[in-house]
Design a protein around this motif. Sequence first.
Motif, short mmCIF file in Angstrom:
data_model
loop_
_atom_site.label_atom_id
_atom_site.label_comp_id
_atom_site.label_asym_id
_atom_site.label_seq_id
_atom_site.Cartn_x
_atom_site.Cartn_y
_atom_site.Cartn_z
N TRP A 95 0.83 -1.20 0.00
CA TRP A 95 0.00 0.00 0.00
C TRP A 95 0.87 1.25 0.00
O TRP A 95 0.62 2.21 -0.73
N ASN A 96 1.88 1.25 0.85
CA ASN A 96 2.76 2.42 0.95
C ASN A 96 3.53 2.65 -0.34
O ASN A 96 3.77 3.79 -0.73
N PHE A 97 3.92 1.55 -1.00
CA PHE A 97 4.59 1.73 -2.30
C PHE A 97 3.65 2.40 -3.29
O PHE A 97 4.04 3.33 -3.99
N ARG A 98 2.41 1.94 -3.35
CA ARG A 98 1.44 2.53 -4.29
C ARG A 98 1.20 4.00 -3.97
O ARG A 98 1.16 4.85 -4.87
N ALA A 99 1.02 4.31 -2.68
CA ALA A 99 0.77 5.70 -2.29
C ALA A 99 1.99 6.57 -2.58
O ALA A 99 1.87 7.71 -3.05
N GLY A 100 3.19 6.04 -2.30
CA GLY A 100 4.41 6.79 -2.56
C GLY A 100 4.62 7.04 -4.04
O GLY A 100 5.00 8.15 -4.45
N GLY A 141 6.65 2.08 4.24
CA GLY A 141 6.65 0.77 3.60
C GLY A 141 7.84 -0.06 4.03
O GLY A 141 7.71 -1.26 4.31
N ILE A 142 9.00 0.56 4.11
CA ILE A 142 10.21 -0.14 4.57
C ILE A 142 10.04 -0.58 6.02
O ILE A 142 10.46 -1.67 6.41
N ALA A 143 9.42 0.28 6.83
CA ALA A 143 9.20 -0.06 8.24
C ALA A 143 8.31 -1.30 8.38
O ALA A 143 8.53 -2.13 9.27
N PHE A 144 7.31 -1.43 7.51
CA PHE A 144 6.44 -2.61 7.58
C PHE A 144 7.19 -3.90 7.23
O PHE A 144 6.80 -4.98 7.65
N LEU A 145 8.27 -3.77 6.46
CA LEU A 145 9.05 -4.95 6.10
C LEU A 145 10.33 -5.09 6.92
O LEU A 145 11.21 -5.88 6.58
#
Length: 491
Positions: free
Chosen positions: A180-185, A204-208
């Motif tokens: 999701w964060n990749f898409r929003a970014g 997004g990095i934090a979620f991974l």
Amino acid sequence: QDKICTLKTADNVASLIVSNLTSLPIGEVQCLRIISCFGMQVDIDLLELLEVFKLAPQGGFEPYRRNLCGQGIIEVVSTLVVFTHDLIQEQVYESIPLKERQQLHCEIGIFLGSKTSLDASSEHKPIDAAMDQIYLSDVSDKEETYIYASSLVAIATSQINNAGPEFFSDRAQHFRFASWNFRAGKHAADHSSFRAALHYYKNGIAFLSHDLWLEDTYELCLKLYEGAAFSSSALGENSLVSMYANDIINNVNLEDSLVAQSLLIGSLSVLGKYKESVARGITVLRQLKFDIPATQTPTVVMQTLERTEREASMYNFSQIANNQNRGDTKTRKILKLVESIAAACYQIASPWLPLVACETVRYSLQNGIHAESASTFGIVAFFQVFLKQSFELGRQWGTFATNILENVEGPTPATIRPRFFLCLYVNFWYVPLQTSINHMLEIEYMSLKFGDTSLAYMTKSMRFKFLFFRGERLSILSQTSDMNLQTMAST
């Protein structure tokens, strides 16, 4: 003095309202808590959308909203519901127990995300143009309501981020919300909102964070880190560019590191480390099997130009044009890498420039022509004039470069650097100075729009040099340059 008194009165009124919040009916408290999860304000259409959600107060938001407006806690401004003071919003939000607050953010985010394409595909692609807006039918059968999908994607993702990675224990959810964060970014970057884009990529990095660079997270990690490095570059955050780019380079193979290598070389150039940039670029090209000579003597340079001219003579323009866009993604990444190296070479008049340009032309002819290929065709055109004193050959190579770009519709991130190199190396010989100045101004604007900050500064510098050549007074140029740099820094 009157303004200060008014401000103090407003603060006192807000403090009085805050002290009475605990006595509000539960429905009004629930309404305020949901609104506070969006910050100081929220769109009325968004609240109406949430009325289908189980956490909306019974009877919907409207009855409670009227009462809360009457008490001076919130107000309606155009299409927004706004807290009348930040102290009120802060108190409402902080009064929600942490776990309950995280749960509320999570449920709002997932609900809003279900109204977008965020979960439509596992492929990490830019949001399609067709998704510029989505249709949502109003639950109360009022007039049809449209909410821009780009905004809804950002809002849904932000709600998930406010819940935080630690709230989710399931690994699959971590991957889902990193996506999701990749898409929003990506969408934020596409609209030149690079600060917002960096925020999403970081989340997004934090979620991974516990599953970085594993087999099943590799592709998403690469895209998140590339996005973070690019956004940092657009913002001039060179330390972050170096951090994210080096993380990529240390965890992926050479081909997958090409974007990071290009960004890192650009970052080093911005810091004035041009020789280091060129040396790094040459090393990477040799690892890619580019036949870069070991020395840069005049004899070697002339021999390389003649060899490139012989190989290019086997093609006519129609063949070059027909060969356009047949290269793969790797080819385009290499061409962008060469553009970064060429920019660093230009700054220090490096003798590596004609050697790199010639070898890249040969590579393009063998692997497919792209818009980025025009950069090195233009550089070779310059050296045909500068070293061989052949304006005819220079015009021929310049025509090749120009026609490559004419096959691309409109200014794009892929064409902005080639246009700069054509202005710098080809138009210098053949185009009136004022025309080049006008082109430089357009390139400068588009560079900022596309996030190529370093190119914007280079273009500005070259534009003022051209203005000086045209006869502008140095004192006026210096004053104008200072004003322009302040404007660029503020944006």
